[in-house]
Design a protein around this motif. Structure first.
Motif, PDB file in Angstrom:
ATOM      1  N   ALA A 135       0.849  -1.196   0.000  1.00  0.00           N
ATOM      2  CA  ALA A 135       0.000   0.000   0.000  1.00  0.00           C
ATOM      3  C   ALA A 135       0.886   1.249   0.000  1.00  0.00           C
ATOM      4  CB  ALA A 135      -0.902  -0.013   1.229  1.00  0.00           C
ATOM      5  N   PRO A 136       0.529   2.248  -0.800  1.00  0.00           N
ATOM      6  CA  PRO A 136       1.395   3.426  -0.969  1.00  0.00           C
ATOM      7  C   PRO A 136       1.877   4.044   0.347  1.00  0.00           C
ATOM      8  CG  PRO A 136      -0.415   3.526  -2.518  1.00  0.00           C
ATOM      9  CD  PRO A 136      -0.678   2.335  -1.633  1.00  0.00           C
ATOM     10  N   GLU A 137       0.998   4.137   1.345  1.00  0.00           N
ATOM     11  CA  GLU A 137       1.400   4.785   2.604  1.00  0.00           C
ATOM     12  C   GLU A 137       2.346   3.933   3.443  1.00  0.00           C
ATOM     13  OE1 GLU A 137      -1.562   3.760   1.666  1.00  0.00           O
ATOM     14  OE2 GLU A 137      -2.811   3.069   3.332  1.00  0.00           O
ATOM     15  N   HIS A 138       2.554   2.675   3.021  1.00  0.00           N
ATOM     16  CA  HIS A 138       3.457   1.783   3.774  1.00  0.00           C
ATOM     17  C   HIS A 138       4.701   1.417   2.968  1.00  0.00           C
ATOM     18  CE1 HIS A 138       0.678   1.363   7.091  1.00  0.00           C
ATOM     19  NE2 HIS A 138      -0.292   1.138   6.234  1.00  0.00           N
ATOM     20  N   GLN A 139       4.910   2.086   1.854  1.00  0.00           N
ATOM     21  CA  GLN A 139       6.082   1.778   1.030  1.00  0.00           C
ATOM     22  C   GLN A 139       7.349   2.404   1.629  1.00  0.00           C
ATOM     23  OE1 GLN A 139       5.193   2.872  -3.052  1.00  0.00           O
ATOM     24  NE2 GLN A 139       3.525   1.405  -3.181  1.00  0.00           N
ATOM     25  N   ARG A 140       8.477   1.919   1.146  1.00  0.00           N
ATOM     26  CA  ARG A 140       9.813   2.377   1.533  1.00  0.00           C
ATOM     27  C   ARG A 140      10.095   2.146   3.020  1.00  0.00           C
ATOM     28  NH1 ARG A 140      13.158   4.571  -2.442  1.00  0.00           N
ATOM     29  NH2 ARG A 140      11.981   4.621  -4.382  1.00  0.00           N
ATOM     30  N   GLN A 141       9.528   1.072   3.553  1.00  0.00           N
ATOM     31  CA  GLN A 141       9.788   0.686   4.950  1.00  0.00           C
ATOM     32  C   GLN A 141      10.243  -0.768   5.036  1.00  0.00           C
ATOM     33  OE1 GLN A 141       6.286   1.858   7.402  1.00  0.00           O
ATOM     34  NE2 GLN A 141       5.819   3.258   5.714  1.00  0.00           N
ATOM     35  N   GLY A 142      10.659  -1.330   3.898  1.00  0.00           N
ATOM     36  CA  GLY A 142      11.178  -2.695   3.905  1.00  0.00           C
ATOM     37  C   GLY A 142      10.109  -3.777   3.844  1.00  0.00           C
ATOM     38  N   ARG A 143       8.878  -3.391   3.610  1.00  0.00           N
ATOM     39  CA  ARG A 143       7.795  -4.385   3.644  1.00  0.00           C
ATOM     40  C   ARG A 143       7.842  -5.302   2.414  1.00  0.00           C
ATOM     41  NH1 ARG A 143       5.350  -2.847   8.080  1.00  0.00           N
ATOM     42  NH2 ARG A 143       5.088  -0.629   8.532  1.00  0.00           N
ATOM     43  N   ALA A 144       8.091  -4.770   1.241  1.00  0.00           N
ATOM     44  CA  ALA A 144       8.176  -5.618   0.052  1.00  0.00           C
ATOM     45  C   ALA A 144       9.394  -6.534   0.136  1.00  0.00           C
ATOM     46  CB  ALA A 144       8.239  -4.755  -1.211  1.00  0.00           C
ATOM     47  N   ARG A 145      10.473  -6.007   0.657  1.00  0.00           N
ATOM     48  CA  ARG A 145      11.667  -6.845   0.848  1.00  0.00           C
ATOM     49  C   ARG A 145      11.308  -8.040   1.738  1.00  0.00           C
ATOM     50  NH1 ARG A 145      17.279  -6.373   0.827  1.00  0.00           N
ATOM     51  NH2 ARG A 145      17.360  -4.159   0.252  1.00  0.00           N
ATOM     52  N   ALA A 146      10.548  -7.797   2.806  1.00  0.00           N
ATOM     53  CA  ALA A 146      10.146  -8.880   3.720  1.00  0.00           C
ATOM     54  C   ALA A 146       9.207  -9.871   3.019  1.00  0.00           C
ATOM     55  CB  ALA A 146       9.472  -8.285   4.959  1.00  0.00           C
ATOM     56  N   MET A 147       8.301  -9.356   2.193  1.00  0.00           N
ATOM     57  CA  MET A 147       7.374 -10.244   1.469  1.00  0.00           C
ATOM     58  C   MET A 147       8.144 -11.151   0.510  1.00  0.00           C
ATOM     59  SD  MET A 147       4.347  -9.525   2.631  1.00  0.00           S
ATOM     60  CE  MET A 147       3.193 -10.220   1.431  1.00  0.00           C
ATOM     61  N   VAL A 148       9.087 -10.572  -0.214  1.00  0.00           N
ATOM     62  CA  VAL A 148       9.863 -11.359  -1.177  1.00  0.00           C
ATOM     63  C   VAL A 148      10.753 -12.360  -0.439  1.00  0.00           C
ATOM     64  CG1 VAL A 148      11.639 -11.259  -2.977  1.00  0.00           C
ATOM     65  CG2 VAL A 148       9.759  -9.591  -2.978  1.00  0.00           C
ATOM     66  N   ALA A 149      11.309 -11.952   0.691  1.00  0.00           N
ATOM     67  CA  ALA A 149      12.161 -12.872   1.464  1.00  0.00           C
ATOM     68  C   ALA A 149      11.353 -14.094   1.912  1.00  0.00           C
ATOM     69  CB  ALA A 149      12.751 -12.149   2.669  1.00  0.00           C
ATOM     70  N   GLU A 150      10.128 -13.881   2.341  1.00  0.00           N
ATOM     71  CA  GLU A 150       9.300 -15.010   2.778  1.00  0.00           C
ATOM     72  C   GLU A 150       8.916 -15.887   1.584  1.00  0.00           C
ATOM     73  OE1 GLU A 150       8.827 -16.364   5.442  1.00  0.00           O
ATOM     74  OE2 GLU A 150       6.987 -17.538   5.314  1.00  0.00           O
ATOM     75  N   ALA A 151       8.589 -15.260   0.456  1.00  0.00           N
ATOM     76  CA  ALA A 151       8.273 -16.036  -0.748  1.00  0.00           C
ATOM     77  C   ALA A 151       9.492 -16.860  -1.174  1.00  0.00           C
ATOM     78  CB  ALA A 151       7.827 -15.107  -1.872  1.00  0.00           C
ATOM     79  N   GLU A 152      10.672 -16.244  -1.119  1.00  0.00           N
ATOM     80  CA  GLU A 152      11.897 -16.966  -1.474  1.00  0.00           C
ATOM     81  C   GLU A 152      12.119 -18.147  -0.519  1.00  0.00           C
ATOM     82  OE1 GLU A 152      15.044 -14.115  -1.450  1.00  0.00           O
ATOM     83  OE2 GLU A 152      14.458 -13.209  -3.357  1.00  0.00           O
ATOM     84  N   ARG A 153      11.862 -17.924   0.765  1.00  0.00           N
ATOM     85  CA  ARG A 153      12.051 -19.002   1.754  1.00  0.00           C
ATOM     86  C   ARG A 153      11.127 -20.183   1.434  1.00  0.00           C
ATOM     87  NH1 ARG A 153      10.063 -21.196   6.163  1.00  0.00           N
ATOM     88  NH2 ARG A 153       8.157 -19.948   6.151  1.00  0.00           N
ATOM     89  N   LEU A 154       9.888 -19.887   1.127  1.00  0.00           N
ATOM     90  CA  LEU A 154       8.923 -20.950   0.825  1.00  0.00           C
ATOM     91  C   LEU A 154       9.273 -21.662  -0.480  1.00  0.00           C
ATOM     92  CD1 LEU A 154       5.692 -19.019   1.878  1.00  0.00           C
ATOM     93  CD2 LEU A 154       6.673 -21.013   3.026  1.00  0.00           C
ATOM     94  N   LEU A 155       9.719 -20.907  -1.474  1.00  0.00           N
ATOM     95  CA  LEU A 155      10.084 -21.526  -2.748  1.00  0.00           C
ATOM     96  C   LEU A 155      11.331 -22.399  -2.577  1.00  0.00           C
ATOM     97  CD1 LEU A 155       9.366 -18.523  -5.133  1.00  0.00           C
ATOM     98  CD2 LEU A 155       8.186 -20.728  -5.131  1.00  0.00           C
ATOM     99  N   ARG A 156      12.293 -21.895  -1.828  1.00  0.00           N
ATOM    100  CA  ARG A 156      13.504 -22.690  -1.594  1.00  0.00           C
ATOM    101  C   ARG A 156      13.140 -23.991  -0.873  1.00  0.00           C
ATOM    102  NH1 ARG A 156      16.200 -19.039   0.934  1.00  0.00           N
ATOM    103  NH2 ARG A 156      17.256 -18.077  -0.828  1.00  0.00           N
ATOM    104  N   ALA A 157      12.250 -23.895   0.107  1.00  0.00           N
ATOM    105  CA  ALA A 157      11.820 -25.087   0.858  1.00  0.00           C
ATOM    106  C   ALA A 157      11.106 -26.088  -0.040  1.00  0.00           C
ATOM    107  CB  ALA A 157      10.913 -24.668   2.014  1.00  0.00           C
ATOM    108  N   ALA A 158      10.498 -25.593  -1.123  1.00  0.00           N
ATOM    109  CA  ALA A 158       9.798 -26.472  -2.060  1.00  0.00           C
ATOM    110  C   ALA A 158      10.752 -27.080  -3.088  1.00  0.00           C
ATOM    111  CB  ALA A 158       8.678 -25.691  -2.763  1.00  0.00           C
TER     112      ALA A 158
END
Ligand SMILES: CC(C)(COP(=O)(O)OP(=O)(O)OC[C@H]1O[C@@H](n2cnc3c(N)ncnc32)[C@H](O)[C@@H]1OP(=O)(O)O)[C@@H](O)C(=O)NCCC(=O)NCCS
Length: 99
Positions: free
Chosen positions: A32-55
């Motif tokens: 969401a625009p008001e929550h950007q540039r606070q590392g939130r997308a980085r955290a989302m991608v990190a979790e997606a990467e973790r799940l994909l790696r586990a798969a």
């Protein structure tokens, strides 16, 4: 996999991740625009990467419109690079909004 990021019970981020047995894919990353540039997308991608790696996924692919330079710069910050490939597609349903 469809991940959502919650803040005080509100959805503020999302990403869709898939693995067809050869490559992992990321789609629909957004914060969401008001929550950007606070590392939130980085955290989302990190979790997606973790799940994909586990798969068992060895590599992630994703597509960004060439005009969306900010998102290209974002993914570069996360270690992604432009692959020397041609992206092709064929639409099976008519959709005026999508490419
Ligand atoms: C792209 C998007 C998800 C980034 O979300 P965000 O939460 O602001 O990103 P983060 O705060 O986690 O940023 C991570 C890094 O990328 C950088 N970054 C984020 N947006 C950037 C931009 N537009 N241009 C350049 N760098 C950017 C940040 O500075 C940060 O760098 P650092 O941690 O190394 O200092 C967000 O801008 C968005 O939702 N855009 C609209 C939806 C969209 O186009 N999604 C992509 C579909 S392919």
């Amino acid at each position: 996999m469809f991940l959502v990021g919650l803040l005080d019970g509100q959805v503020v981020a999302c990403v869709m991740a898939g693995f067809e047995g050869h490559r992992g894919w990321l789609n629909y990353l957004a914060v969401a625009p008001e929550h950007q540039r606070q590392g939130r997308a980085r955290a989302m991608v990190a979790e997606a990467e973790r799940l994909l790696r586990a798969a068992g996924c060895p590599k992630i692919n994703l597509q960004v419109r060439t005009s969306n330079q900010g998102v290209i710069d974002f993914y570069r910050r996360l270690g992604y690079s432009v692959d020397e490939v041609v992206s092709m597609g064929k639409r099976l349903e008519h959709d005026e909004k999508a490419a």
